[in-house]
Design a protein around this motif. Structure first.
Motif, PDB file in Angstrom:
ATOM      1  N   VAL A 271      17.425  -9.669 -10.485  1.00 53.84           N
ATOM      2  CA  VAL A 271      16.563 -10.176  -9.411  1.00 53.84           C
ATOM      3  C   VAL A 271      16.916 -11.653  -9.194  1.00 53.84           C
ATOM      4  O   VAL A 271      17.046 -12.390 -10.167  1.00 53.84           O
ATOM      5  CB  VAL A 271      15.078 -10.051  -9.801  1.00 53.84           C
TER       6      VAL A 271
ATOM      7  N   GLY B 151      16.754   1.111  -5.644  1.00 52.88           N
ATOM      8  CA  GLY B 151      17.717   0.126  -6.155  1.00 52.88           C
ATOM      9  C   GLY B 151      17.099  -1.188  -6.598  1.00 52.88           C
ATOM     10  O   GLY B 151      17.764  -2.222  -6.704  1.00 52.88           O
ATOM     11  N   PHE B 152      15.800  -1.178  -6.921  1.00 49.81           N
ATOM     12  CA  PHE B 152      15.129  -2.427  -7.317  1.00 49.81           C
ATOM     13  C   PHE B 152      15.565  -2.914  -8.692  1.00 49.81           C
ATOM     14  O   PHE B 152      15.401  -4.070  -9.037  1.00 49.81           O
ATOM     15  CB  PHE B 152      13.606  -2.221  -7.340  1.00 49.81           C
ATOM     16  N   PHE B 153      16.083  -1.987  -9.515  1.00 50.54           N
ATOM     17  CA  PHE B 153      16.400  -2.332 -10.901  1.00 50.54           C
ATOM     18  C   PHE B 153      17.904  -2.285 -11.189  1.00 50.54           C
ATOM     19  O   PHE B 153      18.343  -2.394 -12.318  1.00 50.54           O
ATOM     20  CB  PHE B 153      15.632  -1.399 -11.859  1.00 50.54           C
TER      21      PHE B 153
ATOM     22  N   TYR C 191      20.331  -4.346 -10.079  1.00 50.14           N
ATOM     23  CA  TYR C 191      21.007  -5.640 -10.263  1.00 50.14           C
ATOM     24  C   TYR C 191      19.983  -6.710 -10.611  1.00 50.14           C
ATOM     25  O   TYR C 191      18.798  -6.523 -10.352  1.00 50.14           O
ATOM     26  CB  TYR C 191      21.745  -6.037  -8.960  1.00 50.14           C
TER      27      TYR C 191
ATOM     28  N   ILE D 228       5.134  -2.788  -4.412  1.00 48.01           N
ATOM     29  CA  ILE D 228       6.019  -1.622  -4.622  1.00 48.01           C
ATOM     30  C   ILE D 228       6.828  -1.794  -5.906  1.00 48.01           C
ATOM     31  O   ILE D 228       7.171  -0.815  -6.569  1.00 48.01           O
ATOM     32  CB  ILE D 228       6.992  -1.427  -3.426  1.00 48.01           C
ATOM     33  N   TYR D 229       7.103  -3.043  -6.309  1.00 45.23           N
ATOM     34  CA  TYR D 229       7.927  -3.291  -7.499  1.00 45.23           C
ATOM     35  C   TYR D 229       7.150  -3.002  -8.775  1.00 45.23           C
ATOM     36  O   TYR D 229       7.658  -2.388  -9.699  1.00 45.23           O
ATOM     37  CB  TYR D 229       8.439  -4.736  -7.497  1.00 45.23           C
TER      38      TYR D 229
ATOM     39  N   PHE E  90      15.262 -13.812  -3.542  1.00 44.66           N
ATOM     40  CA  PHE E  90      14.373 -12.698  -3.130  1.00 44.66           C
ATOM     41  C   PHE E  90      12.993 -12.847  -3.761  1.00 44.66           C
ATOM     42  O   PHE E  90      11.993 -12.396  -3.212  1.00 44.66           O
ATOM     43  CB  PHE E  90      14.956 -11.348  -3.565  1.00 44.66           C
ATOM     44  N   ALA E  91      12.992 -13.460  -4.975  1.00 47.24           N
ATOM     45  CA  ALA E  91      11.735 -13.534  -5.728  1.00 47.24           C
ATOM     46  C   ALA E  91      11.509 -14.980  -6.141  1.00 47.24           C
ATOM     47  O   ALA E  91      11.958 -15.418  -7.193  1.00 47.24           O
ATOM     48  CB  ALA E  91      11.827 -12.634  -6.950  1.00 47.24           C
TER      49      ALA E  91
ATOM     50  N   ASN F 235       5.498  -9.318 -10.648  1.00 47.13           N
ATOM     51  CA  ASN F 235       4.886  -8.763  -9.442  1.00 47.13           C
ATOM     52  C   ASN F 235       3.431  -8.371  -9.677  1.00 47.13           C
ATOM     53  O   ASN F 235       3.058  -7.989 -10.778  1.00 47.13           O
ATOM     54  CB  ASN F 235       5.682  -7.513  -9.011  1.00 47.13           C
TER      55      ASN F 235
END
Ligand SMILES: COc1ccc(C(=O)NC2CCC2)cc1-c1cc(C(C)=O)n2cccnc12
Length: 121
Positions: A36, A30-32, A34, A92-93, A40-41, A87
């Protein structure tokens, strides 16, 4: 009889929804899904000037914002490139974005797109 503009979009949107579902399923963590957030970043919104994610692409399909598959593929590539820019390669991203980009390139390569377009005519 000529097909109305609306008909063309209906076929195209059905195509794009199909592509979005296949690509979205690859993003199991689910990284993509919604946008960012800076929460979180840290600093994300200053480094990434044109953010993109699957939920935004879905909304653009429903609003008939894509004129063709090429424009849809451009947003998909932008989403992956953003992740590989913000990243570091050992995250992992970054690795998830690289894999997703490879899947998308196979799914939407030139010949496939030509085939899609022929099926829309
Ligand atoms: C919608 O974005 C996300 C949603 C959920 C998560 C998430 O579950 N992260 C946990 C896995 C280790 C913490 C991460 C992200 C996320 C995507 C991204 C991207 C795509 O760059 N990202 C970058 C830094 C920090 N978090 C993220």
């Amino acid at each position: 009889i000529t097909k109305s503009h609306q008909d063309d979009n209906t076929n195209l949107n059905a195509c794009l929804d199909h592509l979005l579902r296949i690509l979205s399923r690859k993003d199991k963590q689910g990284f993509f899904q919604y946008p960012v957030t800076d929460q979180f970043a840290p600093g994300y919104s200053t480094i990434i000037t044109r953010p993109m994610d699957f939920s935004t692409m879905k909304k653009k399909i429903s609003q008939d914002d894509y004129y063709n598959i090429i424009e849809f593929r451009a947003d998909f590539e932008l989403m992956c490139e953003n992740a590989m820019k913000y990243n570091r390669p050992d995250t992992i991203y970054w690795q998830a974005a690289k894999k997703l980009l490879a899947t998308g390139s196979k799914l939407m390569n030139k010949d496939k797109i030509l085939g899609f377009r022929r099926s829309l005519e």
